[in-house]
Design a protein around this motif. Structure first.
Motif, mmCIF file in Angstrom:
data_model
loop_
_atom_site.group_PDB
_atom_site.id
_atom_site.type_symbol
_atom_site.label_atom_id
_atom_site.label_comp_id
_atom_site.label_asym_id
_atom_site.label_seq_id
_atom_site.Cartn_x
_atom_site.Cartn_y
_atom_site.Cartn_z
ATOM 1 N N GLY A 127 0.969 -1.265 -0.152
ATOM 2 C CA GLY A 127 -0.126 0.112 -0.227
ATOM 3 C C GLY A 127 0.883 1.156 -0.115
ATOM 4 O O GLY A 127 1.825 1.346 0.429
ATOM 5 N N ARG A 132 -4.402 1.876 1.069
ATOM 6 C CA ARG A 132 -3.823 0.740 2.176
ATOM 7 C C ARG A 132 -5.099 -0.420 2.533
ATOM 8 O O ARG A 132 -6.378 -0.068 2.447
ATOM 9 C CB ARG A 132 -3.315 1.253 3.256
ATOM 10 C CG ARG A 132 -3.313 2.587 3.456
ATOM 11 C CD ARG A 132 -2.109 2.973 4.806
ATOM 12 N NE ARG A 132 -1.270 3.513 4.280
ATOM 13 C CZ ARG A 132 0.022 3.213 4.240
ATOM 14 N NH1 ARG A 132 0.429 1.863 4.991
ATOM 15 N NH2 ARG A 132 1.078 3.962 4.156
ATOM 16 N N VAL A 133 -4.636 -1.191 3.036
ATOM 17 C CA VAL A 133 -5.614 -2.313 3.938
ATOM 18 C C VAL A 133 -5.312 -1.926 5.203
ATOM 19 O O VAL A 133 -4.460 -2.264 5.899
ATOM 20 C CB VAL A 133 -5.388 -3.762 3.432
ATOM 21 C CG1 VAL A 133 -6.187 -4.613 4.236
ATOM 22 C CG2 VAL A 133 -5.494 -3.948 2.061
ATOM 23 N N HIS A 142 -10.685 -8.971 4.871
ATOM 24 C CA HIS A 142 -9.646 -9.051 3.983
ATOM 25 C C HIS A 142 -8.478 -9.621 4.266
ATOM 26 O O HIS A 142 -7.920 -9.697 5.729
ATOM 27 C CB HIS A 142 -9.117 -7.433 3.918
ATOM 28 C CG HIS A 142 -8.594 -7.255 2.424
ATOM 29 N ND1 HIS A 142 -7.012 -7.564 2.124
ATOM 30 C CD2 HIS A 142 -8.787 -6.711 1.387
ATOM 31 C CE1 HIS A 142 -6.792 -7.579 0.932
ATOM 32 N NE2 HIS A 142 -7.793 -6.875 0.278
#
Ligand code: HEC
Ligand code: HEC
Ligand code: HEC
Ligand code: HEC
Length: 384
Positions: A127, A132-133, A142
């Motif tokens: 990311g 971003r996660v 996720h």
């Protein structure tokens, strides 16, 4: 796709991507129930229309005027996500004699230089910026992101062949060099995130995804506190600094002058990030990664002796560390694998004990640090 006569590339790149490369399905997963449930938990609308998801799961070109005739978002992470918008180089790049430099000047992304390849992959696999996660996304289901440039390049799978012709045009590919450059890029990303006012502990709320997932998500019944050494600080969160640990080990393995300082900084970051944000250690790490340590990573020798030294160092790190977190253990395994892949002789000799190490990494959920340590000790013994 029509085959070009006399061309020096495979011309089955499309087929490989379509049939074997998960990137071709990166958009379609957003249509599935898991993704829909994830989006609804996050109070988002249709994930297949959600910019947050699309920027990593498709060739995301929000401005319709910039899309070419054949643009189809359903292609997922397609040729152009990695090779750049093809409008200006598609015709010319296949003409005999077209050089890589000419193609790049027309907007072809440089995927050959490992530094820019790492930045490309990590823009989605770690990311950057708003892309971003976060822990919210993880909490909604996720999958955990992890990355190692050599391993993921092999898994993708490769739609190019490194033969004499490729070598002449683009130079050699050295797996252990890809490994260290990937770790360097990840380490820079981590240091940037930990120093960022929005995401770090100084933000509204510390972003939990910067910590080791398994410092919170382990089962209390494992009674880790009975076995772990906490350096006098039980109950603290551990930042996920696995790539910094890998660089520390590489510096030691190859007797680099920066090794002692780098190791001390990594310890300071680990011990005091949660209490004071370790701003000085972060600033110095950033400077080293941009300076001499970065130079080391870009020029690290990729011969058999250096690869063996790195394998030994990583295996003995795994054999000695107490209660390693899954994130670091996984990077040790992938690092040893990349170093081994540098030489067929090393692969022939050490593949079996390395496979046994990977058995202990099969599942993050049921990971046993003790079993990993045991397998790492066996491997270290074979390597000594
Ligand atoms: C920073 C980039 C990034 C963002 C933002 C992102 N993803 Fe992902 N996603 C990835 C990557 C990379 C993977 C593959 C991880 C792996 O296997 O190592 C993935 C995997 C997935 C998977 C699993 C796919 C499979 O084959 O099982 C789903 C489902 C998913 N993402 C849904 C979403 C949804 C829904 C959103 C938006 C709410 C989203 N993602 C946002 C990068 C991202
Ligand atoms: C996830 C990123 C990614 C995607 C998606 C991707 N590529 Fe690649 N491609 C690479 C990398 C990395 C290389 C290796 C470095 C290089 O030679 O440029 C490469 C190499 C190539 C080469 C060079 C082969 C040679 O011998 O010089 C061709 C041609 C190519 N890709 C075509 C395609 C086509 C066509 C698609 C879509 C069907 C595609 N790529 C999709 C990353 C990607
Ligand atoms: C535009 C974002 C993007 C870029 C750039 C990108 N990826 Fe991915 N990658 C994804 C997403 C999203 C997935 C998950 C797809 C799915 O599971 O359907 C994925 C999946 C993968 C997988 C499969 C992982 C698994 O668990 O099976 C590999 C391997 C991979 N990527 C390697 C690479 C490499 C190597 C590069 C750089 C050359 C790269 N990716 C660049 C977004 C990206
Ligand atoms: C500081 C501790 C902490 C860290 C570090 C952390 N989490 Fe969490 N996580 C939590 C808490 C608290 C919850 C909410 C628990 C609940 O709802 O039962 C949660 C919820 C989740 C959930 C939903 C679980 C469920 O059963 O509802 C997932 C999945 C998850 N986290 C994944 C991750 C991943 C992946 C990482 C690392 C990138 C991570 N977490 C790092 C504390 C943490």
């Amino acid at each position: 796709m029509r085959a070009l006569r006399g061309s020096n590339v495979l011309q089955n790149e499309y087929y490989t991507w379509l049939k074997h490369d998960k990137h071709s399905g990166a958009f379609t997963v957003l249509l599935k129930p898991d993704a829909r449930r994830m989006a609804s938990l996050l109070n988002l609308g249709d994930p297949s229309r959600e910019p947050l998801c699309l920027q990593c799961h498709a060739t995301y070109v929000p401005d319709a005027e910039l899309r070419g005739e054949k643009f189809d978002i359903e292609d997922g992470v397609s040729c152009e996500s990695c090779h750049g918008a093809a409008g200006r180089w598609l015709e010319s790049h296949a003409v005999a004699g077209a050089t890589h430099a000419e193609n790049r000047a027309r907007g072809l992304t440089d995927t050959v230089s490992l530094t820019s390849r790492a930045a490309l992959c990590l823009s989605c696999h770690y990311g950057d910026g708003d892309k971003r996660v976060t822990h919210d996304l993880y909490g909604a289901g996720h999958p955990r992101l992890s990355f190692e440039l050599d391993t993921f390049g092999v898994m993708e799978p490769k739609h190019w062949v490194i033969d004499d012709d490729y070598l002449k045009r683009k130079g050699p590919y050295v797996p252990v060099a890809a490994w260290i450059i990937g770790q360097q890029a990840l380490a820079e990303g981590i240091v940037r995130t930990l120093s960022s006012p929005e995401l770090s502990r100084n933000g509204m709320f510390p972003e939990l995804s910067v910590f080791d997932c398994y410092s919170c998500h382990h089962s209390l019944s494992e009674e880790q506190w009975k076995r772990r050494t906490y350096g006098g600080k039980p109950g603290r969160l551990a930042v996920n600094i696995a790539p910094l640990l890998m660089i520390r080990e590489a510096l030691v393995a190859l007797n680099q002058p920066d090794a002692p300082e780098f190791a001390a900084l990594v310890s300071t970051l680990h011990d005091s990030y949660q209490s004071d944000g370790a701003p000085q250690a972060l600033a110095r790490l950033q400077a080293l990664l941009a300076g001499s340590v970065g130079d080391f990573a870009r020029r690290m020798p990729g011969d058999e002796a250096a690869s063996l030294a790195i394998m030994r160092q990583l295996a003995s790190f795994g054999a000695q560390a107490e209660a390693l977190k899954y994130e670091a253990a996984e990077q040790i395994g992938m690092g040893i694998q990349a170093a081994m892949a540098t030489s067929p002789r090393l692969s022939a000799k050490f593949k079996a004990p390395l496979d046994r190490l990977f058995v202990t990494l099969e599942s993050a959920r049921s990971f046993s640090p003790a079993k990993f340590k045991e397998a790492a000790s066996q491997l270290a013994l074979k390597l000594s």
